[in-house]
Design a protein around this motif. Structure first.
Motif, PDB file in Angstrom:
ATOM      1  N   VAL A  69       0.542  -1.589   0.301  1.00  0.00           N
ATOM      2  CA  VAL A  69      -0.126   0.084   0.148  1.00  0.00           C
ATOM      3  C   VAL A  69       0.668   1.569  -0.185  1.00  0.00           C
ATOM      4  O   VAL A  69       1.576   1.449   0.875  1.00  0.00           O
ATOM      5  CB  VAL A  69      -1.201  -0.106   1.134  1.00  0.00           C
ATOM      6  CG1 VAL A  69      -1.478   1.329   1.259  1.00  0.00           C
ATOM      7  CG2 VAL A  69      -1.800  -1.044   1.135  1.00  0.00           C
ATOM      8  N   VAL A  70       0.441   1.973  -0.679  1.00  0.00           N
ATOM      9  CA  VAL A  70       1.183   3.354  -1.304  1.00  0.00           C
ATOM     10  C   VAL A  70       1.161   4.567  -0.571  1.00  0.00           C
ATOM     11  O   VAL A  70      -0.228   4.859   0.196  1.00  0.00           O
ATOM     12  CB  VAL A  70       0.995   3.389  -2.417  1.00  0.00           C
ATOM     13  CG1 VAL A  70       1.788   5.532  -2.769  1.00  0.00           C
ATOM     14  CG2 VAL A  70       1.674   2.970  -3.785  1.00  0.00           C
ATOM     15  N   ILE A  71       2.274   5.166   0.737  1.00  0.00           N
ATOM     16  CA  ILE A  71       2.239   6.351   1.271  1.00  0.00           C
ATOM     17  C   ILE A  71       2.902   7.385   0.957  1.00  0.00           C
ATOM     18  O   ILE A  71       3.906   7.162   0.523  1.00  0.00           O
ATOM     19  CB  ILE A  71       2.668   5.614   2.555  1.00  0.00           C
ATOM     20  CG1 ILE A  71       2.448   4.662   3.339  1.00  0.00           C
ATOM     21  CG2 ILE A  71       2.347   7.526   4.153  1.00  0.00           C
ATOM     22  CD1 ILE A  71       2.851   4.314   4.966  1.00  0.00           C
ATOM     23  N   VAL A  73      -2.057   2.329   9.341  1.00  0.00           N
ATOM     24  CA  VAL A  73      -2.313   2.895   8.678  1.00  0.00           C
ATOM     25  C   VAL A  73      -2.593   2.611   7.216  1.00  0.00           C
ATOM     26  O   VAL A  73      -3.764   2.248   6.412  1.00  0.00           O
ATOM     27  CB  VAL A  73      -1.634   4.589   8.922  1.00  0.00           C
ATOM     28  CG1 VAL A  73      -2.224   5.305  10.067  1.00  0.00           C
ATOM     29  CG2 VAL A  73      -0.428   4.412   7.765  1.00  0.00           C
ATOM     30  N   GLN A  74      -1.122   1.835   6.344  1.00  0.00           N
ATOM     31  CA  GLN A  74      -0.962   0.539   5.341  1.00  0.00           C
ATOM     32  C   GLN A  74      -2.009   0.024   5.612  1.00  0.00           C
ATOM     33  O   GLN A  74      -2.681  -0.501   4.505  1.00  0.00           O
ATOM     34  CB  GLN A  74      -0.320   0.365   4.915  1.00  0.00           C
ATOM     35  CG  GLN A  74       1.197   1.106   4.453  1.00  0.00           C
ATOM     36  CD  GLN A  74       2.757   0.442   4.103  1.00  0.00           C
ATOM     37  OE1 GLN A  74       2.941  -0.015   5.339  1.00  0.00           O
ATOM     38  NE2 GLN A  74       2.601  -0.157   3.326  1.00  0.00           N
ATOM     39  N   ALA A  75      -2.539  -1.129   6.921  1.00  0.00           N
ATOM     40  CA  ALA A  75      -3.782  -2.197   6.709  1.00  0.00           C
ATOM     41  C   ALA A  75      -5.062  -1.287   7.304  1.00  0.00           C
ATOM     42  O   ALA A  75      -5.873  -1.493   6.377  1.00  0.00           O
ATOM     43  CB  ALA A  75      -3.629  -2.569   7.686  1.00  0.00           C
ATOM     44  N   VAL A 135      -3.036   5.283   0.670  1.00  0.00           N
ATOM     45  CA  VAL A 135      -2.486   6.163   2.240  1.00  0.00           C
ATOM     46  C   VAL A 135      -3.101   7.155   2.337  1.00  0.00           C
ATOM     47  O   VAL A 135      -3.021   8.289   1.894  1.00  0.00           O
ATOM     48  CB  VAL A 135      -1.309   5.949   3.364  1.00  0.00           C
ATOM     49  CG1 VAL A 135      -2.531   6.763   5.069  1.00  0.00           C
ATOM     50  CG2 VAL A 135      -1.639   4.460   3.573  1.00  0.00           C
ATOM     51  N   ILE A 136      -4.457   7.629   3.272  1.00  0.00           N
ATOM     52  CA  ILE A 136      -5.038   9.331   2.995  1.00  0.00           C
ATOM     53  C   ILE A 136      -5.225   9.321   4.414  1.00  0.00           C
ATOM     54  O   ILE A 136      -5.143   9.151   4.940  1.00  0.00           O
ATOM     55  CB  ILE A 136      -6.520   9.556   2.720  1.00  0.00           C
ATOM     56  CG1 ILE A 136      -7.516   8.149   3.280  1.00  0.00           C
ATOM     57  CG2 ILE A 136      -6.872   9.035   1.204  1.00  0.00           C
ATOM     58  CD1 ILE A 136      -8.705   8.662   2.864  1.00  0.00           C
ATOM     59  N   ALA A 182      -1.246  14.294  -1.551  1.00  0.00           N
ATOM     60  CA  ALA A 182      -1.735  13.335  -0.302  1.00  0.00           C
ATOM     61  C   ALA A 182      -1.647  12.012  -0.564  1.00  0.00           C
ATOM     62  O   ALA A 182      -1.051  11.089  -0.341  1.00  0.00           O
ATOM     63  CB  ALA A 182      -2.119  13.708   0.834  1.00  0.00           C
ATOM     64  N   VAL A 183      -2.155  11.966  -2.132  1.00  0.00           N
ATOM     65  CA  VAL A 183      -2.568  10.810  -2.960  1.00  0.00           C
ATOM     66  C   VAL A 183      -1.731  10.134  -4.018  1.00  0.00           C
ATOM     67  O   VAL A 183      -1.395  11.338  -4.796  1.00  0.00           O
ATOM     68  CB  VAL A 183      -4.041  10.516  -2.990  1.00  0.00           C
ATOM     69  CG1 VAL A 183      -4.231   9.457  -3.735  1.00  0.00           C
ATOM     70  CG2 VAL A 183      -5.173  10.680  -2.161  1.00  0.00           C
TER      71      VAL A 183
END
Length: 314
Positions: free
Chosen positions: A212-214, A251-253, A263-264, A311-312
């Protein structure tokens, strides 16, 4: 995958009315290989929640009822001499499981509490010099009663830091409690609970969560929150680097369970009190004026939230 997550939440909701959010948080803990501390008064369904999670993933479930006379060897296991075979044999403890319920963990002595440190951090246990790995997935669900202090030993900071999150289960609403009475009148809903995931599914999902991208903006926001806990006059000790990594995984989960590949900022803000508050050590000034969650909420209000566009990053 989202349908399976919803099915798990609904299934546990049939067993524990109004606990779908708690079930989701425990699932988040499982997906990022974190451990969960459930804190609330007796009888709010903490043990039933652990059993429901275990049944939903077809995992092995073990329970340790902690009391002051429980020894570290009762947790990890022992080597004993078998007079018939004239040799030493290994008898692993209840930690050799998938879902370990550490019931009333604060009733154990500090020495016994510390016996969980290795297995929680490294997913292995050492008995008489021999190291045994724990088959994944593995999660510790510990419970403690916050209103009872007699005969208890508060968890030290090192132990608290190994819990990914601390959750208050809470009482059901009047309507939920009435429905609970009706459901349990003739049957046990947990008997009808179906398996939703296999253990292999969980291991695969744990790998997907790491993808999952941050974005840089969200990463900076996350770090700003962590560093603010270290600089505040209301804290003596802020979030550790271990806590930073745990926060990132959580936060990824959270994003993953919401069906997103990124992640937002709202994920970060929602998970911060659950993942970070129990890691704080308040200063004298902080203890006199606020609780740990209140301190964290105050810090969150002071930090600028990045705008969605920055953020995205898909």
């Amino acid at each position: 995958m989202n349908e399976q997550i919803e099915k798990l939440k609904q299934g546990i909701g049939n067993v524990l009315l109004g606990k779908e959010k708690t079930a989701e948080l425990v699932m988040i803990g499982l997906l990022c290989r974190g451990h969960v501390l459930l804190e609330d008064v007796p009888g709010t369904g903490k043990t039933m929640l652990a059993k429901s999670i275990a049944k939903s993933i077809n995992g092995k479930f073990k329970r340790i009822q902690f009391t002051p006379d429980v020894l570290p060897s009762d947790v990890t296991g022992i080597q004993f001499f078998n007079p018939k075979e004239q040799c030493f044999e290994m008898r692993p403890g209840p930690v050799m499981t998938n879902i370990l319920l550490a019931d009333e963990i604060n009733r154990a002595t500090p020495r016994t509490q510390s016996s969980l440190l290795e297995v929680m951090e490294e997913q292995q246990v050492t008995i008489e010099g021999e190291t045994l790995p724990i088959d994944p997935p593995f999660i510790v669900l510990a419970t403690q009663n916050p209103i009872e202090s007699q005969g208890t030993f508060p968890l030290p900071e090192a132990q608290m830091d190994r819990f990914l999150m601390q959750i208050r289960v809470g009482y059901p609403t009047r309507e939920q409690e009435k429905e609970m009475m009706q459901r349990y009148r003739k049957e046990e809903p947990i008997d009808a609970l179906e398996q939703v995931f296999s253990l292999e599914d969980i291991l695969d999902l744990q790998k997907q969560v790491k993808e999952v991208v941050i974005s840089d903006a969200v990463e900076d926001y996350l770090l700003s929150i962590v560093r603010a806990t270290r600089k505040s006059e209301l804290t003596d000790t802020g979030v550790s680097p271990r806590g930073t990594l745990a926060f990132m995984r959580a936060v990824q989960a959270k994003a993953f369970t919401a069906g997103r590949t990124y992640v937002i900022p709202e994920d970060v803000k929602e998970m911060a009190p659950i993942v970070l508050a129990h890691r704080l050590v308040l200063s004298l000034e902080g203890e006199m004026s606020k609780t740990k969650p209140q301190v964290l909420e105050m810090l969150l209000d002071e930090i600028e939230v990045p705008v969605e566009a920055g953020a995205v990053r898909e």
